[in-house]
Motif scaffolding. Structure first.
Motif, mmCIF file in Angstrom:
data_model
loop_
_atom_site.group_PDB
_atom_site.id
_atom_site.type_symbol
_atom_site.label_atom_id
_atom_site.label_comp_id
_atom_site.label_asym_id
_atom_site.label_seq_id
_atom_site.Cartn_x
_atom_site.Cartn_y
_atom_site.Cartn_z
ATOM 1 N N GLY A 34 0.785 -1.233 0.000
ATOM 2 C CA GLY A 34 0.000 0.000 0.000
ATOM 3 C C GLY A 34 0.819 1.286 0.000
ATOM 4 O O GLY A 34 0.292 2.346 0.340
ATOM 5 N N LEU A 35 2.078 1.203 -0.392
ATOM 6 C CA LEU A 35 2.907 2.402 -0.419
ATOM 7 C C LEU A 35 2.559 3.266 -1.626
ATOM 8 O O LEU A 35 2.222 2.750 -2.692
ATOM 9 C CB LEU A 35 4.390 2.031 -0.480
ATOM 10 N N ASP A 36 2.670 4.580 -1.442
ATOM 11 C CA ASP A 36 2.451 5.480 -2.574
ATOM 12 C C ASP A 36 3.763 5.623 -3.351
ATOM 13 O O ASP A 36 4.817 5.132 -2.946
ATOM 14 C CB ASP A 36 1.905 6.840 -2.117
ATOM 15 N N TYR A 37 3.676 6.284 -4.499
ATOM 16 C CA TYR A 37 4.833 6.381 -5.388
ATOM 17 C C TYR A 37 6.047 7.027 -4.724
ATOM 18 O O TYR A 37 7.163 6.502 -4.850
ATOM 19 C CB TYR A 37 4.474 7.123 -6.670
ATOM 20 N N PRO A 38 5.879 8.159 -4.007
ATOM 21 C CA PRO A 38 7.059 8.751 -3.359
ATOM 22 C C PRO A 38 7.708 7.823 -2.323
ATOM 23 O O PRO A 38 8.934 7.767 -2.222
ATOM 24 C CB PRO A 38 6.510 10.020 -2.703
ATOM 25 N N ALA A 39 6.909 7.086 -1.585
ATOM 26 C CA ALA A 39 7.462 6.163 -0.585
ATOM 27 C C ALA A 39 8.221 5.024 -1.253
ATOM 28 O O ALA A 39 9.276 4.596 -0.766
ATOM 29 C CB ALA A 39 6.350 5.614 0.301
ATOM 30 N N ILE A 40 7.690 4.530 -2.366
ATOM 31 C CA ILE A 40 8.384 3.463 -3.107
ATOM 32 C C ILE A 40 9.700 4.007 -3.654
ATOM 33 O O ILE A 40 10.745 3.347 -3.553
ATOM 34 C CB ILE A 40 7.503 2.916 -4.244
ATOM 35 N N LEU A 44 13.365 2.478 -2.673
ATOM 36 C CA LEU A 44 14.212 1.838 -3.678
ATOM 37 C C LEU A 44 15.306 2.766 -4.222
ATOM 38 O O LEU A 44 16.081 2.344 -5.089
ATOM 39 C CB LEU A 44 13.348 1.319 -4.831
ATOM 40 N N ALA A 45 15.337 3.986 -3.731
ATOM 41 C CA ALA A 45 16.327 4.976 -4.178
ATOM 42 C C ALA A 45 16.261 5.204 -5.685
ATOM 43 O O ALA A 45 17.275 5.183 -6.389
ATOM 44 C CB ALA A 45 17.729 4.586 -3.727
ATOM 45 N N ILE A 46 15.038 5.393 -6.181
ATOM 46 C CA ILE A 46 14.805 5.703 -7.582
ATOM 47 C C ILE A 46 13.858 6.897 -7.646
ATOM 48 O O ILE A 46 13.310 7.315 -6.626
ATOM 49 C CB ILE A 46 14.219 4.496 -8.363
ATOM 50 N N SER A 47 13.653 7.436 -8.829
ATOM 51 C CA SER A 47 12.767 8.588 -8.974
ATOM 52 C C SER A 47 11.302 8.141 -9.009
ATOM 53 O O SER A 47 10.991 6.981 -9.308
ATOM 54 C CB SER A 47 13.086 9.348 -10.263
ATOM 55 N N ALA A 49 9.242 9.117 -11.210
ATOM 56 C CA ALA A 49 8.985 8.808 -12.627
ATOM 57 C C ALA A 49 9.357 7.358 -12.943
ATOM 58 O O ALA A 49 8.643 6.674 -13.691
ATOM 59 C CB ALA A 49 9.757 9.760 -13.532
ATOM 60 N N GLU A 50 10.436 6.879 -12.361
ATOM 61 C CA GLU A 50 10.826 5.480 -12.587
ATOM 62 C C GLU A 50 9.834 4.532 -11.930
ATOM 63 O O GLU A 50 9.508 3.480 -12.491
ATOM 64 C CB GLU A 50 12.242 5.212 -12.086
ATOM 65 N N VAL A 51 9.335 4.881 -10.766
ATOM 66 C CA VAL A 51 8.292 4.076 -10.114
ATOM 67 C C VAL A 51 7.078 3.988 -11.045
ATOM 68 O O VAL A 51 6.541 2.900 -11.273
ATOM 69 C CB VAL A 51 7.882 4.674 -8.751
ATOM 70 N N GLU A 52 6.657 5.119 -11.580
ATOM 71 C CA GLU A 52 5.501 5.145 -12.486
ATOM 72 C C GLU A 52 5.738 4.249 -13.695
ATOM 73 O O GLU A 52 4.867 3.469 -14.087
ATOM 74 C CB GLU A 52 5.222 6.572 -12.952
ATOM 75 N N GLN A 53 6.933 4.348 -14.292
ATOM 76 C CA GLN A 53 7.261 3.549 -15.474
ATOM 77 C C GLN A 53 7.293 2.066 -15.148
ATOM 78 O O GLN A 53 6.752 1.243 -15.889
ATOM 79 C CB GLN A 53 8.604 4.011 -16.056
ATOM 80 N N LEU A 54 7.915 1.701 -14.029
ATOM 81 C CA LEU A 54 8.011 0.292 -13.650
ATOM 82 C C LEU A 54 6.648 -0.300 -13.332
ATOM 83 O O LEU A 54 6.352 -1.443 -13.710
ATOM 84 C CB LEU A 54 8.964 0.126 -12.458
ATOM 85 N N LEU A 55 5.815 0.469 -12.645
ATOM 86 C CA LEU A 55 4.486 -0.030 -12.315
ATOM 87 C C LEU A 55 3.644 -0.188 -13.572
ATOM 88 O O LEU A 55 2.955 -1.201 -13.742
ATOM 89 C CB LEU A 55 3.798 0.891 -11.306
ATOM 90 N N ALA A 56 3.714 0.782 -14.473
ATOM 91 C CA ALA A 56 2.960 0.687 -15.731
ATOM 92 C C ALA A 56 3.407 -0.538 -16.528
ATOM 93 O O ALA A 56 2.576 -1.300 -17.044
ATOM 94 C CB ALA A 56 3.135 1.957 -16.554
#
Length: 71
Positions: A34-40, A44-47, A49-56
């Motif tokens: 249940g973590l939001d994008y900034p927490a992820i 993981l020490a990534i941006s 935008a990278e979280v958004e791309q990986l999840l998509a």
């Protein structure tokens, strides 16, 4: 003989196991923990935008994997 589809949970586990590690980790942190994008991103020490791309990408791969199982 007709092929029997595995249980939905087993199909999902198989689909998750087929994901690249980074996509699977982001998906699990978001969907399970249940973590939001900034927490992820922070964890993981990534941006973000990278979280958004990986999840998509994970969602696309999961959808393709699961839909290909619907024979």
């Amino acid at each position: 003989m007709t092929e029997v589809c595995p249980e939905p949970a087993a199909r999902l586990r198989e689909a998750l196991d087929a994901l690249p590690w980074s996509e699977r980790r982001v998906f699990e942190l978001h969907a399970v923990d249940g973590l939001d994008y900034p927490a992820i991103a922070e964890r993981l020490a990534i941006s973000v935008a990278e979280v958004e791309q990986l999840l998509a990408s994970a969602l696309i791969r999961l959808g393709r994997h699961l839909s290909s199982d619907n024979r």
